[in-house]
Design an enzyme around this catalytic site. Sequence first.
Site, mmCIF file in Angstrom:
data_model
loop_
_atom_site.group_PDB
_atom_site.id
_atom_site.type_symbol
_atom_site.label_atom_id
_atom_site.label_comp_id
_atom_site.label_asym_id
_atom_site.label_seq_id
_atom_site.Cartn_x
_atom_site.Cartn_y
_atom_site.Cartn_z
ATOM 1 N N TRP A 324 126.826 -44.597 -94.037
ATOM 2 C CA TRP A 324 127.894 -45.522 -94.407
ATOM 3 C C TRP A 324 127.356 -46.614 -95.317
ATOM 4 O O TRP A 324 128.027 -47.092 -96.222
ATOM 5 C CB TRP A 324 128.498 -46.136 -93.137
ATOM 6 C CG TRP A 324 129.589 -47.125 -93.404
ATOM 7 C CD1 TRP A 324 130.915 -46.859 -93.508
ATOM 8 C CD2 TRP A 324 129.441 -48.528 -93.620
ATOM 9 N NE1 TRP A 324 131.613 -48.015 -93.770
ATOM 10 C CE2 TRP A 324 130.738 -49.059 -93.847
ATOM 11 C CE3 TRP A 324 128.361 -49.400 -93.648
ATOM 12 C CZ2 TRP A 324 130.965 -50.411 -94.084
ATOM 13 C CZ3 TRP A 324 128.582 -50.747 -93.900
ATOM 14 C CH2 TRP A 324 129.883 -51.232 -94.116
ATOM 15 N N HIS A 325 126.118 -47.029 -95.053
ATOM 16 C CA HIS A 325 125.559 -48.126 -95.826
ATOM 17 C C HIS A 325 125.238 -47.725 -97.251
ATOM 18 O O HIS A 325 125.138 -48.585 -98.112
ATOM 19 C CB HIS A 325 124.273 -48.643 -95.167
ATOM 20 C CG HIS A 325 124.543 -49.534 -93.993
ATOM 21 N ND1 HIS A 325 124.831 -49.051 -92.750
ATOM 22 C CD2 HIS A 325 124.580 -50.878 -93.894
ATOM 23 C CE1 HIS A 325 125.029 -50.070 -91.923
ATOM 24 N NE2 HIS A 325 124.883 -51.194 -92.593
ATOM 25 N N GLY A 326 125.021 -46.451 -97.515
ATOM 26 C CA GLY A 326 124.720 -46.082 -98.895
ATOM 27 C C GLY A 326 124.372 -44.621 -99.022
ATOM 28 O O GLY A 326 124.044 -43.950 -98.050
#
Lengths: 466, 351
Positions: A324-326
Amino acid sequence: MVFSSFPFLIWFLPFFLAIYHTAPVKTHNFVLLLFSLVFYAYGCSEHPLYFLLLVCSVFLNWVLGLLISKSKVKKFWLLIGLILDFGFLFVFKYLDFAISGVNRISSFFASGSLNLYHLNLVLPIGISFFTFQIVSYLIDVYRGTVPVEKNIIDLGAYIIAFPQLIAGPIVKYGEIYTKLHDRFVNKEYIFRGIELFIFGLGFKVLLANRLAGLWTEVSKIGYSSLSVPMAWMGIFGYSLQLYFDFYGYSLMAIGLGKMLGFDIPENFRTPYVSLTMTEFWTRWHITLGSWFREYVYIPLGGNRKGNARTFLNLFTVWMLTAIWHGAGVNFLLWGLFLALIIIAEKAVYGKFLERHSVFGHIYMIILIPVSWLLFALDSMGDIKDYLCRLVGAGGEYVFAEDWLKNGKLYLPFLVIGVILATPVGKKIYERIKSKPVIIPVLIAITAGTFYCLYKGLNDPFMYFRF
Amino acid sequence: MKKFALSLISIILTAAFFVTGYRYIFPSTRIMALEDIPQRLSELAESETDAQPATQELSTAGTTAVSAATATEAETEAQAESTTVAVPATVAETAAPSETQTEAETAVKTTTEKPTETETAKSSTTEAESSSTGLSFPSLDSIFDMSIPSVTPGIRTFRQAPDDYFEDALFIGDSRTEELMEYGNLPGATFFCKVGMSLYNMHKGTVKVNNGIGSVSFDSLINNHRFRKVYIMLGVNEIGYARQQTVNKYKALIDEIKAAQPNSVIFIEANIHLTAKESAKSSEINNKEIDDFNNKISQFADKKTVFYLDVNEIFDDDSGALRSECSGDGTHLKAKYTREWGEWLKTKAIL
């Protein structure tokens, strides 16, 4: 538009608050929706297509919500909704990474690499956040825990509300729908909202943006040329910068919500005093963790199906959280790292750390900044260089006094950052909040912020990649 | 809360212990091995020869006499370049021979005092000599006696710097020069540099200078200390200002330095490029503007006392931008490449 910028602080916010509070209560959601659209349009003025994307997304999901609640084949419509929403997210955020992966894997086969083209799409701002909010709405309607939202304006106001659209806490529909339809504000709310907003602004501009210079300095020198103290100072600075950046932004979102009568859930609870990594993620980006717990971990069975299944569930959740973060190999590595640590804590030494807090603190104070390395650097070579420098190996062309020079510049911010990252900050606040001294403190923070913004110093909001 | 404070304090104490003692525990930070330097320099020199073909050959061989040699070279040079901004030796020789003789002799003495260094340097960098002045010397050993200076006022070619070359050098510049101070390995050099320095603010206030000089203003620095070489790299911080005005200020700076340090050599350093990505971000600060400014200030080089150095030749990619691996933020060189810059400067000495 960034909260910590003059267009927002001087034009948008006062104008919005004036209109909002003078408009009749029935139109409040409409005013919120309208201004949020303006807010988003300003932010994606170079990519007007994304504005359309957002509007279409709201419309489609409103229709899907109605279909899910009324139809006999609820599951079908839910699936369509999930495919659509996550599909958008995938295309904009992960497709290029997937294409690189496919290219690389196919090159291992004798028939030659596929060499697919990258789309090189620019990420629509806030897509990770509002996608998760929309999906939470659809799932809640499917489960029947909330009544379906028949009014598209109200739904639009929930999804696009500018306080948390870009980077704010992920608010599940179930947490907010009562307030969505029936809320009020009084002086208490407004004052508290302004207070929270100013603290958030101060954290971001006066602390996080200043500490950003330290990390810039570190990247400027080159990771293999840092002295050992500088390498450690760098990751501590980065950890504090990341925290105050995101925490500040979340506080601003919560403050804005309060000014409108909403109770947006808190997103951070002094995470850096955690004793274990497991505890850390119940104190850091709380709304994300809670989203994953409710919609992924518990549906998968949580920890009720035996150890092996628990570990598998934990692994899944943490890989997803990291992704989700990247989109990047370093995020996969980060997810793997977090998953292994958390599983190890659950299986082996978590209880020990909780009981002997000194060990817990030392463990976390070292582990957290190092884990942020995987988050901050996207090249494997850079990560390896940095890890080497942390222990003094493999340096080249090191300027031995670099940490002295930078230490002098950043020490006050580091010290203040550490103090405010502990419950001490909250204790001080509790003591002064009902006293008149709070007013000059707020004014000083605001003045300091405006001064820094005026000086035009750089402003990287790190979670803006989302 | 107490436990947290306790563990924090123990970590800080451990860190303090490490910080003071780490150099003894981890002595293995590697600097470029001395053995690698000649190879790197010959690599740089080779790439230079390809870029700058020789345009002239020296026809006369020198005699053993000092002054005769200076006269001959001076005459040839005068013929070849036909400038009246002469060679002090030629002009003065007709006017006041004794004066110039001693001057030439002292000049000769300083250059012949270091025959071994220049000799060894020559053997590895003979190719480097056919550089900006456009003159090419065939193997010097065959033509010149060791007692004859290989350089005279008037003809100056870049040489390998001897070890103490930078001890009377002054570097003036912005944040890039500050990096050079930290990572360039130029022992003994004096640095008057500050992040954000520009031609418009360098005369205001004081700047902390190294080598024990302390916080001084620019005027006081150049009037109270002696420098034989002055390097300038300025221009990027004022790239958005009126171009001609900035160029005029640059010329005024050169004149100011010449007035305060009459016998010194001035090196105009071309401003280092930005990476292609960084350059594309701004319409004001980009490589096109930097190149324009660099071109304009290069006109001030007369190759006698003012020289133009362009380190971009070792850092540029095919498009004329800084190679992306050389910089972490698109604007500044990483430590490793700053070190290469320093080593490159050592091959561009004027003796």
